[in-house]
Design an enzyme around this catalytic site. Structure first.
Site, PDB file in Angstrom:
ATOM      1  N   TYR A 229       0.801  -1.229   0.000  1.00 46.32           N
ATOM      2  CA  TYR A 229       0.000   0.000   0.000  1.00 46.32           C
ATOM      3  C   TYR A 229       0.835   1.282   0.000  1.00 46.32           C
ATOM      4  O   TYR A 229       0.538   2.234   0.706  1.00 46.32           O
ATOM      5  CB  TYR A 229      -0.981  -0.008   1.189  1.00 46.32           C
ATOM      6  CG  TYR A 229      -1.746  -1.304   1.290  1.00 46.32           C
ATOM      7  CD1 TYR A 229      -2.606  -1.693   0.256  1.00 46.32           C
ATOM      8  CD2 TYR A 229      -1.580  -2.161   2.374  1.00 46.32           C
ATOM      9  CE1 TYR A 229      -3.291  -2.895   0.316  1.00 46.32           C
ATOM     10  CE2 TYR A 229      -2.263  -3.373   2.432  1.00 46.32           C
ATOM     11  CZ  TYR A 229      -3.121  -3.731   1.407  1.00 46.32           C
ATOM     12  OH  TYR A 229      -3.784  -4.922   1.468  1.00 46.32           O
ATOM     13  N   HIS A 230       1.875   1.288  -0.852  1.00 45.71           N
ATOM     14  CA  HIS A 230       2.714   2.469  -1.010  1.00 45.71           C
ATOM     15  C   HIS A 230       2.855   2.831  -2.490  1.00 45.71           C
ATOM     16  O   HIS A 230       3.969   3.043  -2.980  1.00 45.71           O
ATOM     17  CB  HIS A 230       4.110   2.229  -0.410  1.00 45.71           C
ATOM     18  CG  HIS A 230       4.093   1.852   1.031  1.00 45.71           C
ATOM     19  ND1 HIS A 230       5.048   1.023   1.605  1.00 45.71           N
ATOM     20  CD2 HIS A 230       3.238   2.178   2.032  1.00 45.71           C
ATOM     21  CE1 HIS A 230       4.787   0.862   2.883  1.00 45.71           C
ATOM     22  NE2 HIS A 230       3.682   1.549   3.174  1.00 45.71           N
ATOM     23  N   ALA A 258       1.330  11.369  -3.754  1.00 43.25           N
ATOM     24  CA  ALA A 258       2.476  10.474  -3.942  1.00 43.25           C
ATOM     25  C   ALA A 258       2.678  10.052  -5.393  1.00 43.25           C
ATOM     26  O   ALA A 258       3.743   9.537  -5.730  1.00 43.25           O
ATOM     27  CB  ALA A 258       2.311   9.231  -3.066  1.00 43.25           C
ATOM     28  N   ASN A 268       7.882   3.669   4.279  1.00 41.23           N
ATOM     29  CA  ASN A 268       6.484   4.057   4.101  1.00 41.23           C
ATOM     30  C   ASN A 268       6.368   5.440   3.465  1.00 41.23           C
ATOM     31  O   ASN A 268       7.212   6.308   3.680  1.00 41.23           O
ATOM     32  CB  ASN A 268       5.770   4.035   5.448  1.00 41.23           C
ATOM     33  CG  ASN A 268       5.731   2.640   6.055  1.00 41.23           C
ATOM     34  OD1 ASN A 268       6.670   1.866   5.916  1.00 41.23           O
ATOM     35  ND2 ASN A 268       4.661   2.326   6.734  1.00 41.23           N
ATOM     36  N   ASN A 270       3.756   7.649   3.798  1.00 37.22           N
ATOM     37  CA  ASN A 270       2.852   8.599   4.439  1.00 37.22           C
ATOM     38  C   ASN A 270       3.503   9.960   4.671  1.00 37.22           C
ATOM     39  O   ASN A 270       2.948  11.001   4.297  1.00 37.22           O
ATOM     40  CB  ASN A 270       2.344   8.025   5.764  1.00 37.22           C
ATOM     41  CG  ASN A 270       1.449   8.981   6.519  1.00 37.22           C
ATOM     42  OD1 ASN A 270       1.857   9.583   7.496  1.00 37.22           O
ATOM     43  ND2 ASN A 270       0.223   9.143   6.060  1.00 37.22           N
TER      44      ASN A 270
END
Length: 327
Positions: A229-230, A258, A268, A270
């Site tokens: 999930y990146h 992103a 990550n 975020n």
């Protein structure tokens, strides 16, 4: 999708309660839909690979094959070892510990990120309830495999087609293989012997590889690998947007998420995504959001400041493109 006045983004077309309307921009439109949906919105608005857009019945505004290309994400998998004691997966957060590791001591920096959790995981890393277990999840820090995002149809409501192409590069396979082998080595440590059930039980349940042979590791990886999930890269700086995040070939439109990252970082995403948003927001608030290669262009903000929200008075209605009636 984006509403246009000539080559300039005038706002965003929306549909609510069966009614279509345009939310008009005072100065610019900032698209922040992520690495899957930002390229989808650009393509729906006529910016993307010309041949693909034409096949979807969308008027081509800017032919740019880089829109939706260069998709990157961290491929990995979980190994779940059944345990005699421990917490049920529903009693905790997704993971409880993590770190970075080198699969080869000679490497200058880590190439694997590790996750560890007291619980079991199913498809796509979704926790499974009712099972006591300990799980380890390695992923490839800097994958070489590249994917694409394309439209499923010209309808904005349709989900995009996403091809990650995970583990298509042999180097990614080799790195993840060593990460999985490392996880199996941890599970064999004496300190866990009283906690874990015999590994054969986890293997029989399909929760870990059958053995640490390359063939068994590769088979397990290909059966269970998923996105951590990146996702990044589908509206990359340089190819789709300029260093000021302005979309090339049009005016008044930026991408701010992103998707603009040309390459995936090791960890990550975020914090970098927050930084990208806050950086552009700060520039806009200070009136400095001018793209370096457009500072002297006729349509730049330095040349033409819009005094307030655009109105339909004295202007034609903004265009959605030829496929407006389709969605």
């Amino acid at each position: 999708r984006i509403a246009w006045e000539g080559a300039r983004a005038a706002g965003v077309g929306v549909e609510a309660a069966g009614e279509r309307r345009v939310l008009r921009a005072g100065r610019e439109v900032a698209l922040c839909a992520g690495a899957y949906l930002s390229p989808q919105r650009l393509m729906l608005s006529g910016i993307g690979p010309a041949e693909h857009l034409a096949a979807m019945g969308i008027e081509v505004r800017v032919d740019n094959p880089a829109v939706g290309a260069n998709l990157q994400d961290h491929p990995g998998c979980f190994l779940t070892y059944l345990a005699r004691i421990g917490k049920d997966s529903g009693e905790r957060s997704w993971v409880e510990a993590g770190g970075f590791a080198r699969t080869d001591a000679a490497l200058p920096r880590p190439d694997i990120q590790f996750h560890a959790a007291a619980g079991s995981f199913g498809d796509d890393g979704v926790p499974m309830t009712g099972t006591k277990a300990i799980s380890y999840g390695p992923y490839v820090c800097r994958p070489r495999s590249r994917g694409t995002v394309r439209l499923r149809s010209g309808l904005p409501q349709a989900k995009p087609r996403i091809w990650h192409n995970f583990l298509t590069d042999p180097e990614d396979v080799a790195v993840l293989r060593e990460g999985v082998r490392m996880a199996m080595g941890i599970a064999r440590r004496r300190s866990l012997a009283e906690v874990l059930l015999p590994a054969v039980e986890s293997s029989a349940a399909g929760l870990i590889p059958a053995s640490d042979r390359d063939a068994d590791l590769d088979a397990y990886m290909r059966a269970t690998a998923f996105s951590f999930y990146h996702p990044v890269g589908t509206c990359a700086i340089g190819a789709v947007v300029d260093p000021g995040l302005a979309v090339r070939g049009v005016e008044g439109l930026r991408v701010c998420d992103a998707s603009v990252m040309p390459r995936l970082i090791a960890g990550n995403t975020n914090a970098p995504a927050i930084m990208i948003g806050e950086k552009l927001a700060g520039q806009i608030a200070a009136g400095r959001a001018v793209s370096p290669d457009r500072a002297s262009a006729p349509g730049s903000l330095r040349k033409r400041q819009l005094s307030g929200p655009l109105s339909d008075r004295g202007r034609g209605a903004p265009s959605y493109g030829q496929d407006q009636a389709r969605g």
